[in-house]
Design an enzyme around this catalytic site. Structure first.
Site, PDB file in Angstrom:
ATOM      1  N   GLY A 216       0.859  -1.482  -0.047  1.00 48.00           N
ATOM      2  CA  GLY A 216       0.030   0.181  -0.052  1.00 48.00           C
ATOM      3  C   GLY A 216       0.903   1.030  -0.066  1.00 48.00           C
ATOM      4  O   GLY A 216       2.053   1.220  -0.470  1.00 48.00           O
ATOM      5  N   SER A 217       0.387   2.328   0.835  1.00 50.44           N
ATOM      6  CA  SER A 217       0.996   3.701   0.545  1.00 50.44           C
ATOM      7  C   SER A 217       2.302   3.739   1.236  1.00 50.44           C
ATOM      8  O   SER A 217       3.133   4.368   0.955  1.00 50.44           O
ATOM      9  CB  SER A 217       0.144   4.501   1.204  1.00 50.44           C
ATOM     10  OG  SER A 217      -1.121   4.587   0.766  1.00 50.44           O
ATOM     11  N   THR A 218       2.712   2.722   2.068  1.00 51.28           N
ATOM     12  CA  THR A 218       4.241   2.615   2.756  1.00 51.28           C
ATOM     13  C   THR A 218       5.292   2.712   1.455  1.00 51.28           C
ATOM     14  O   THR A 218       6.235   3.091   1.738  1.00 51.28           O
ATOM     15  CB  THR A 218       4.235   1.577   3.582  1.00 51.28           C
ATOM     16  OG1 THR A 218       4.096   0.337   3.008  1.00 51.28           O
ATOM     17  CG2 THR A 218       3.414   1.731   4.980  1.00 51.28           C
TER      18      THR A 218
END
Lengths: 486, 470
Positions: A216-218
């Site tokens: 995801g956004s990490t």
């Protein structure tokens, strides 16, 4: 009648000769192979013939040995806080073999290792019983406890590293299992083993090393690192010239942000702070899959890690078209990483661009506490330059100060981080994964980088986000490490 | 070759020393070695010299003494090696069985399966005594082995009955080789081995000229006439029937092999060997295609460690691992884990214990001891002056050799495993008793052969004159 008799004599001689040759083949040529055959119970009998050496954390053993009766194994393995340490120790079971450290360092733990040969011979002459050596780990007991208790009865994993050395400080995975319960070979152990193998929640999987999740956004920090390294932008405060809405290249599909975010022509810092899909999707597409791949692989993607327990390779897909590259750059599509991998990414950034080889065995000790082998920290690669790493640190610190990661703030300590919420399943139907990666910084540099993933939760769907579920765990782990250094 | 070997055949026997004192000397070793081995087991397992050692030593010594005295009195010119070799193997077998009796693992296994454990060594000692008694009886009753020639066809009938009998009794562990009478179970195949050798010897001695001479030459080999094929086909069919109805690969192989060997010796026709090999090959392949029991054995032989085989029986895998774990010098008596084999650890698989605890060195010594018995047997055949004695001696020796090969080859994974026991060493009454009788007959033949001839009687056998040449 004597001629055929002599021939029969020769024939009988040949029969005996065939037996002699076969015997030499078995007992000389193949002897070692048969002696150490995986199905040879003698290997196990020997493994449990004396007290097994221990696995040490913070100077104290987390394992033990117990005398048993009614079996051909003299001793049985015991574990203190078994479920908490299972992802580190693995198990040594009389019935089901051994895994992880228990398996990899079996020679030291049983005392059969070649490096203990001299001592063993000496013991044999002086009539002392063979003893096993100890395995001293790099782990930090309070950080491990913070991680394990933070995950609680949620499904997830935590990996924490010391960025300057690569020492693994915490490695937690939940739900876990108690290796003590399967250490023997009784009916109870058999039942525990069957239950464990059948459990749909897979407590026996070491999620921190062996499960790959969509990051995801990490993953946007990797994309940001690639943007800085390949000079797409000079610094965190350059405008990125990205439109809103932004259409995936070569398609009619608009890439959406999570909510109405100020992403139009945002700076990298701002885009990371609010986690803009559009900005980082475009960065990925602008860089192209090869440059992205270069940076991702420098961080350790597409490669198994051995710490020395094997960690699965995290995936940056190699064969992609442009829209898929854009999606992969925001941690979607087929990008998948282990929690350890994201901890490595964070630690490289925190360590000013230097990625250290992660490891969890600090030292192997002989039964008399002599050091047999000590692991020295090793540089794995340099995914980004020092100035770029510091720019990225600034951006990640902004995320924690007034972005999505405020839950990870620790008073008096600089913390940088990034949240992530990865959807998965058909049409994103399943519970999302909540991610949080972060590092803490003190005056002596950064003592800890951590990655937390929480797989699912009975909580409200809207509640599941990296900042809400994962960041507090990361915060406690970092705090535990900093406190233990004081 | 001719000068040295002809010396060993018959002429050397004239005026030969009786060698009874050699036998006595060797017997002392044959008793002392097992007694030391016995002490060794006790020290390894319980850290003390076993209490039964004196009794065991006296028992074995007594048996050996009785055997020796009877031989000295009733077969003074007998081969001096046979009795000590058999005594040594029997004694070591007793030690090995006693050692496996001490295994907690086997005791536990017996309790789990049969609700109680009884040690086997005392029984085996009793069987050994009965075996020696039969050995003595053979020497006392059988003043001359040629008497057996009179019972050629009776032997055939008895052998057939013995071989067929197990069909009417329930199978034990997949093979119908047992007959149970009251509390006793007997393996008639072990006795049939001797009786059928008597029959073959008598039959072939009469028929050998017809079988040898009436043949057509074809492509360099002599083809037997159709009607002469009768007996070999009968025996072949019988061994196939044993294989099919008693699922006993070992016995089947033993009888057919025995017959081919004796046929070859009697007729000196290589063609019989060729025929024998072809027929046994065809028979084995034929039966293996529809007999699941045989297929399983072959599978277990080819892939002893595969999961499917291990699920059925891990015996061969365990046996191989026992051999491998023993290495060159072995673990030492009482210190191995050959009892992991579990079922039949002290009978069919006793060699695995030899391999693990005595190591390669000890195992080779065992094989050579067996080889020596066979060698003495064949030498007896060479020395025998009458064709019946020659045939009987070589038949018994060959049967012994084939049995040793089949059993040892089976447990070492050289050939598929068959259910037979290692002569003298393995636990089992029938086997020990029958093999003592076998040694008795060989000793009787060798006594007759080595006894100084009163006067060279005119011998109708052309062969016999040939060996007189220097």
């Amino acid at each position: 009648m004597n001629k055929p008799l002599r021939r029969i004599a020769i024939f009988c001689g040949l029969l005996v000769l065939a037996l002699l040759i076969r015997d030499n083949w078995l007992q000389y040529v193949q002897a070692d192979e048969l002696r150490t055959h995986e199905k040879n119970r003698r290997v196990l009998i020997e493994r449990y013939a004396q007290e097994r050496g221990n696995i040490i954390v913070d100077g104290k053993p987390v394992t033990g040995s117990k005398r048993t009766t009614g079996s051909d194994f003299a001793y049985k393995r015991t574990y203190k806080d078994g479920p908490m340490w299972a992802p580190v120790t693995g198990f040594a079971s009389q019935a089901y073999g051994a895994t992880q450290i228990e398996n990899l360092e079996d020679g030291i733990l049983t005392g059969n290792d070649d490096r203990l040969f001299f001592r063993r011979t000496l013991d044999m002459i002086t009539g002392k019983k063979q003893a096993g050596g100890d395995v001293v780990t790099t782990l930090n007991g309070s950080a491990q406890r913070a991680a394990f208790e933070g995950l609680g009865n949620k499904k997830g994993a935590v990996a924490a590293l010391d960025p300057s050395t690569g020492k693994i400080l915490a490695l937690a995975s939940t739900p876990s299992y108690d290796p003590s319960k399967i250490a023997g070979n009784s009916k109870n152990d058999e039942k525990a083993w069957t239950d464990l193998s059948k459990d749909p929640n897979k407590p026996n999987v070491n999620r921190a090393l062996r499960e790959t999740y969509p990051p995801g956004s990490t993953f946007k920090v990797v994309t940001a690192a690639a943007a800085l390294e390949h000079d797409l932008y000079d610094g965190p405060d350059d405008k990125t010239d990205s439109p809103l809405p932004w259409t995936l290249p070569d398609t009619q599909t608009e890439l959406k942000n999570e909510g109405d975010l100020p992403c139009k022509n945002a700076t990298l810092r701002e885009a990371l702070r609010v986690s803009c899909n559009t900005v980082f999707g475009k960065v990925g597409a602008d860089l192209g899959k090869d440059k992205m791949q270069e940076t991702a692989e420098k961080f350790g993607f597409n490669q198994e890690q051995f710490v020395p327990v094997r960690a699965n390779a995290s995936v940056w897909p190699k064969d992609m078209n442009r829209p898929s590259t854009a999606l992969s750059s925001i941690g979607q599509f087929e990008t998948a990483t282990t929690p350890l991998q994201m901890a490595m990414v964070t630690s490289a950034i925190a360590n000013d661009g230097k990625l250290m080889q992660p490891y969890m065995i600090d030292e192997l000790r002989a039964p008399n506490l002599d050091t047999i082998e000590k692991t020295s920290p090793k540089e794995l690669s340099r995914p980004l330059s020092e100035p770029n790493a510091q720019k990225l640190q600034e951006m990640m610190e902004t995320v924690v100060q007034d972005g999505t990661g405020t839950n990870a703030q620790i008073p008096g300590v600089t913390v940088g981080g990034k949240t992530g919420t990865a959807q998965h399943g058909v049409d994103n139907s399943e519970d999302p994964y909540a991610w949080f990666i972060s590092y803490a910084k003190t005056d002596d540099g950064s003592p800890v980088a951590v990655a937390v993933v929480v797989e699912d939760s009975d909580a409200d769907r809207g509640d599941i986000s990296g900042g809400g579920l994962a960041a507090p765990i990361a915060k406690n782990v970092m705090k535990a490490v900093i406190d233990s250094k004081k | 070759m001719s000068s040295s070997t002809s010396h060993t055949s018959t002429i050397g026997a004239i005026g030969a020393p009786s060698r009874r004192n050699t036998e006595l000397g060797l017997l002392v070793f044959a008793v002392v070695i097992p007694v030391f081995a016995y002490a060794n087991v006790g020290l390894a397992i319980n850290d003390e010299v076993p209490t039964g050692m004196l009794g065991y030593g006296i028992g074995l010594g007594l048996l050996a003494a009785v055997g020796h005295l009877v031989v000295r009195r009733f077969a003074p010119y007998a081969d001096p090696l046979l009795l000590p070799l058999a005594t040594l193997l029997n004694g070591l077998g007793l030690v090995l069985i006693w050692r496996l009796d001490q295994s907690e693992r086997l005791q536990q296994r017996a309790e789990d399966l049969f609700g109680g454990f009884t040690p086997d060594a005392p029984n085996q000692l009793m069987y050994s005594a009965i075996g020696i008694a039969l050995f003595v009886a053979v020497l006392l009753i059988l003043k001359d082995h040629r008497i057996l020639q009179r019972y050629t066809y009776i032997s055939m009938a008895v052998a057939l009955v013995l071989l067929i009998l197990p069909v009417f009794f329930p199978a034990v562990n997949g093979a119908k080789i047992w007959v149970s009478i009251g509390p006793f179970t007997i393996q008639p195949g072990e006795f049939a081995k001797i009786i059928i050798a008597v029959f073959f010897s008598g039959y072939l001695m009469v028929k050998r000229d017809a079988l040898a001479l009436a043949s057509r030459r074809f492509m360099g080999i002599y083809l037997p006439r159709g009607r002469d094929l009768g007996p070999i086909i009968t025996v072949w069919a019988m061994s196939l029937l044993i294989l099919i109805f008693e699922t006993d690969l070992g016995t089947s192989l033993l009888f057919f092999g025995l017959f081919v060997v004796m046929l070859y010796v009697a007729t000196e026709r290589t063609s019989w060997i060729v025929f024998g090999l072809l027929m046994s090959g065809a028979g084995a392949v034929g039966v293996a295609t529809f007999e699941p029991h045989v297929q399983q054995r072959v599978d277990a032989w080819l892939h002893p460690f595969s999961d499917t085989v291990m699920a059925q029986s891990d015996q061969i895998a365990n046996s191989l691992m026992a051999f491998g774990s023993g290495g060159v010098l072995g673990t030492g008596l009482g210190q191995g884990n050959s009892d992991l084999i579990g079922f039949a650890a002290n009978s069919d698989f006793i060699l695995a214990t030899v391999g693990e605890e005595f190591g390669l060195a000890g195992m080779m010594a065992f094989l050579l001891l067996y080889g020596l018995i066979v060698e003495r047997g064949v030498r007896t055949a060479l020395a025998a002056r009458d064709p019946f004695g020659k045939l009987l001696a070589v038949g018994l020796s060959a049967a012994f050799a084939i049995q040793v090969f089949v059993v040892a080859g089976g447990v070492m994974g050289l050939i598929p495993l068959t259910g037979m026991t290692m002569p003298f060493v393995a636990y089992g009454g029938s086997s020990v008793i029958a093999n003592w009788a076998l040694i008795g007959i060989l000793i009787r033949i060798s006594d007759t052969a080595r006894r100084p001839a009163p006067a060279p009687a005119p011998n109708p056998d052309a062969e016999m004159t040939q060996v007189v040449r220097p």
